[in-house]
Design a protein around this motif. Structure first.
Motif, PDB file in Angstrom:
ATOM      1  N   THR A 140       0.839  -1.187   0.000  1.00 22.70           N
ATOM      2  CA  THR A 140       0.000   0.000   0.000  1.00 22.70           C
ATOM      3  C   THR A 140       0.876   1.240   0.000  1.00 22.70           C
ATOM      4  O   THR A 140       2.096   1.168   0.178  1.00 22.70           O
ATOM      5  N   THR A 141       0.255   2.366  -0.229  1.00 21.21           N
ATOM      6  CA  THR A 141       0.880   3.674  -0.131  1.00 21.21           C
ATOM      7  C   THR A 141      -0.244   4.686   0.093  1.00 21.21           C
ATOM      8  O   THR A 141      -1.402   4.302   0.260  1.00 21.21           O
ATOM      9  N   HIS A 142       0.093   5.949   0.098  1.00 21.73           N
ATOM     10  CA  HIS A 142      -0.947   6.976   0.244  1.00 21.73           C
ATOM     11  C   HIS A 142      -2.006   6.768  -0.834  1.00 21.73           C
ATOM     12  O   HIS A 142      -1.694   6.521  -1.999  1.00 21.73           O
ATOM     13  N   TRP A 143      -3.274   6.891  -0.436  1.00 18.36           N
ATOM     14  CA  TRP A 143      -4.364   6.578  -1.369  1.00 18.36           C
ATOM     15  C   TRP A 143      -4.286   7.378  -2.658  1.00 18.36           C
ATOM     16  O   TRP A 143      -4.734   6.930  -3.720  1.00 18.36           O
ATOM     17  N   ALA A 144      -3.700   8.584  -2.612  1.00 21.42           N
ATOM     18  CA  ALA A 144      -3.626   9.408  -3.826  1.00 21.42           C
ATOM     19  C   ALA A 144      -2.664   8.831  -4.856  1.00 21.42           C
ATOM     20  O   ALA A 144      -2.701   9.230  -6.027  1.00 21.42           O
ATOM     21  N   HIS A 145      -1.798   7.879  -4.451  1.00 20.42           N
ATOM     22  CA  HIS A 145      -0.776   7.352  -5.358  1.00 20.42           C
ATOM     23  C   HIS A 145      -0.921   5.856  -5.619  1.00 20.42           C
ATOM     24  O   HIS A 145      -0.079   5.271  -6.308  1.00 20.42           O
ATOM     25  N   THR A 146      -1.983   5.227  -5.095  1.00 18.92           N
ATOM     26  CA  THR A 146      -2.109   3.785  -5.287  1.00 18.92           C
ATOM     27  C   THR A 146      -2.354   3.420  -6.752  1.00 18.92           C
ATOM     28  O   THR A 146      -1.853   2.403  -7.231  1.00 18.92           O
ATOM     29  N   GLY A 147      -3.112   4.246  -7.467  1.00 20.53           N
ATOM     30  CA  GLY A 147      -3.354   3.974  -8.877  1.00 20.53           C
ATOM     31  C   GLY A 147      -2.074   4.031  -9.686  1.00 20.53           C
ATOM     32  O   GLY A 147      -1.821   3.181 -10.558  1.00 20.53           O
ATOM     33  N   GLN A 148      -1.240   5.007  -9.416  1.00 19.51           N
ATOM     34  CA  GLN A 148       0.033   5.138 -10.114  1.00 19.51           C
ATOM     35  C   GLN A 148       0.955   3.962  -9.787  1.00 19.51           C
ATOM     36  O   GLN A 148       1.646   3.435 -10.662  1.00 19.51           O
ATOM     37  N   LEU A 149       0.964   3.549  -8.527  1.00 14.70           N
ATOM     38  CA  LEU A 149       1.796   2.409  -8.146  1.00 14.70           C
ATOM     39  C   LEU A 149       1.355   1.149  -8.879  1.00 14.70           C
ATOM     40  O   LEU A 149       2.186   0.395  -9.398  1.00 14.70           O
ATOM     41  N   ALA A 150       0.056   0.920  -8.945  1.00 16.01           N
ATOM     42  CA  ALA A 150      -0.455  -0.269  -9.623  1.00 16.01           C
ATOM     43  C   ALA A 150      -0.153  -0.242 -11.117  1.00 16.01           C
ATOM     44  O   ALA A 150       0.178  -1.270 -11.713  1.00 16.01           O
ATOM     45  N   ALA A 151      -0.259   0.930 -11.735  1.00 17.27           N
ATOM     46  CA  ALA A 151      -0.006   1.047 -13.176  1.00 17.27           C
ATOM     47  C   ALA A 151       1.462   0.817 -13.506  1.00 17.27           C
ATOM     48  O   ALA A 151       1.794   0.165 -14.506  1.00 17.27           O
ATOM     49  N   ARG A 152       2.353   1.335 -12.686  1.00 16.26           N
ATOM     50  CA  ARG A 152       3.785   1.214 -12.960  1.00 16.26           C
ATOM     51  C   ARG A 152       4.356  -0.138 -12.574  1.00 16.26           C
ATOM     52  O   ARG A 152       5.368  -0.578 -13.135  1.00 16.26           O
ATOM     53  N   HIS A 153       3.695  -0.805 -11.625  1.00 14.01           N
ATOM     54  CA  HIS A 153       4.222  -2.078 -11.134  1.00 14.01           C
ATOM     55  C   HIS A 153       3.095  -3.107 -11.082  1.00 14.01           C
ATOM     56  O   HIS A 153       2.572  -3.430 -10.007  1.00 14.01           O
ATOM     57  N   PRO A 154       2.705  -3.636 -12.239  1.00 22.10           N
ATOM     58  CA  PRO A 154       1.544  -4.539 -12.299  1.00 22.10           C
ATOM     59  C   PRO A 154       1.738  -5.859 -11.550  1.00 22.10           C
ATOM     60  O   PRO A 154       0.753  -6.548 -11.276  1.00 22.10           O
TER      61      PRO A 154
END
Length: 331
Positions: A140-154
């Motif tokens: 997990t990470t800050h909710w504002a960056h979870t989408g970016q984390l998932a997109a960059r690291h599938p």
């Protein structure tokens, strides 16, 4: 570690106190946020009073001079020192659009392969993900960056709804206050609930919020002290030895069961029964650490009824039986 709502991808085992990872290296690089870095240093670098045994040996490791927020920091060691630490903390990065520094990613990977427990606070998770430490794991990470984390690291299973995730030797947290939750969780893993509570009292923060608690709730936490649970929660803590139901709590709060459940979600991020079980396990942990009472007596005092019931819930929540926990953390 205490609450059943903490969801983990690997079972947690209590460490041998002789090999607890005492050395803590806090990674530092240009562009890190000072809040998370200072928070980690405060928790692990300041031995609390009246705590038996050795505390952590903390170093800040980075280049010769590092700009953290508006401050210029002179680290205690370089990034190569991460590989000699028992625990490596990676604070938050301000710029998550850019790739994290390659030398930091490499150093964190080397430290993990050398056996370090690696922890990210907030957007520090992007360093762990870049090093491949989170492939196939929840994070997990800050909710504002979870989408970016998932997109960059599938290959990473990103959970946007929790405060922190404990995978055993790789741990990640959401932002700001959740970073404190994870740091206190580590103290609890290493030293037990009573010591973590001492640290929390010194820092004037709640001693335990479950990792599985929601990062963000649509109903705000009441800012006044006259919300519907203000009197109920202390009352429950005085009645933990009693068999309590949702109906009992609702009656005491003068609320309907449905309204009570909504209020619990708003204030605690969980259900009344989950919260109640958490408090019972916490009571049992503290009694195991600080008293010679039998497991049967502790079960009764914590409202578990029988030693069998306590052992079942304790094993499921904490990862070991009560007797093993007592031998490890007896003060």
């Amino acid at each position: 570690m205490i609450a059943t709502s903490v969801r983990k991808d690997a079972p947690h085992t209590i460490p041998d106190m002789a090999v607890v990872p005492r050395s803590v290296a806090i990674a530092a690089t240009d562009g890190m946020l000072h809040f998370e870095l200072a928070l980690a240093y405060e928790v692990f670098g300041s031995p609390p009073d009246a705590v038996p045994g050795p505390w952590y040996d903390v170093k800040v490791c980075g280049r010769r001079s590092v700009r953290v927020g508006r401050f210029l920091l002179e680290p205690d060691g370089d990034l190569a020192d991460l590989a000699r630490a028992g625990t490596v903390i990676v604070p938050a990065l301000a710029d998550v659009d850019a790739d994290p520094p390659a030398d930091l990613v490499a150093a964190v990977g080397v430290a993990h392969r050398a056996g370090a427990r690696v922890v990210s606070l907030c957007t520090g998770v992007f360093v762990l993900a870049a090093a491949g430490l989170l492939d196939g794991l929840r994070a997990t990470t800050h909710w504002a960056h979870t989408g970016q984390l998932a997109a960059r690291h599938p290959r990473v299973t990103v959970d946007p709804d929790v405060l922190y995730v404990d995978n055993g030797e790789v741990l990640t947290s959401a932002g700001k206050a959740a970073a404190m939750d994870l740091c206190l969780h580590l103290v609890r893993r290493d030293h037990g609930a009573a010591v973590a509570n001492i640290v929390a009292r010194r820092l004037v923060v709640p001693p335990h919020r479950a990792g599985g608690q929601a990062q963000f709730v649509t109903t705000p936490v009441p800012v006044r002290d006259d919300h519907p649970l203000a009197d109920l929660i202390p009352w429950v803590m005085r009645q933990l030895d009693q068999p309590l139901t949702v109906a009992d709590l609702a009656r005491q709060a003068n609320l309907s069961a449905r309204h009570l459940t909504r209020q619990f979600h708003a204030v605690t991020g969980t259900t009344p029964l989950q919260w109640l079980l958490t408090q019972r396990i916490r009571r049992a942990q503290e009694m195991l650490e600080t008293t010679d009472d039998s497991v049967d007596a502790i079960a009764a005092a914590a409202g578990m009824g029988t030693a069998t019931t306590l052992r079942r819930h304790f094993q499921r929540s904490v990862g070991v039986p009560p007797d093993t926990y007592r031998r490890t953390f007896r003060l």
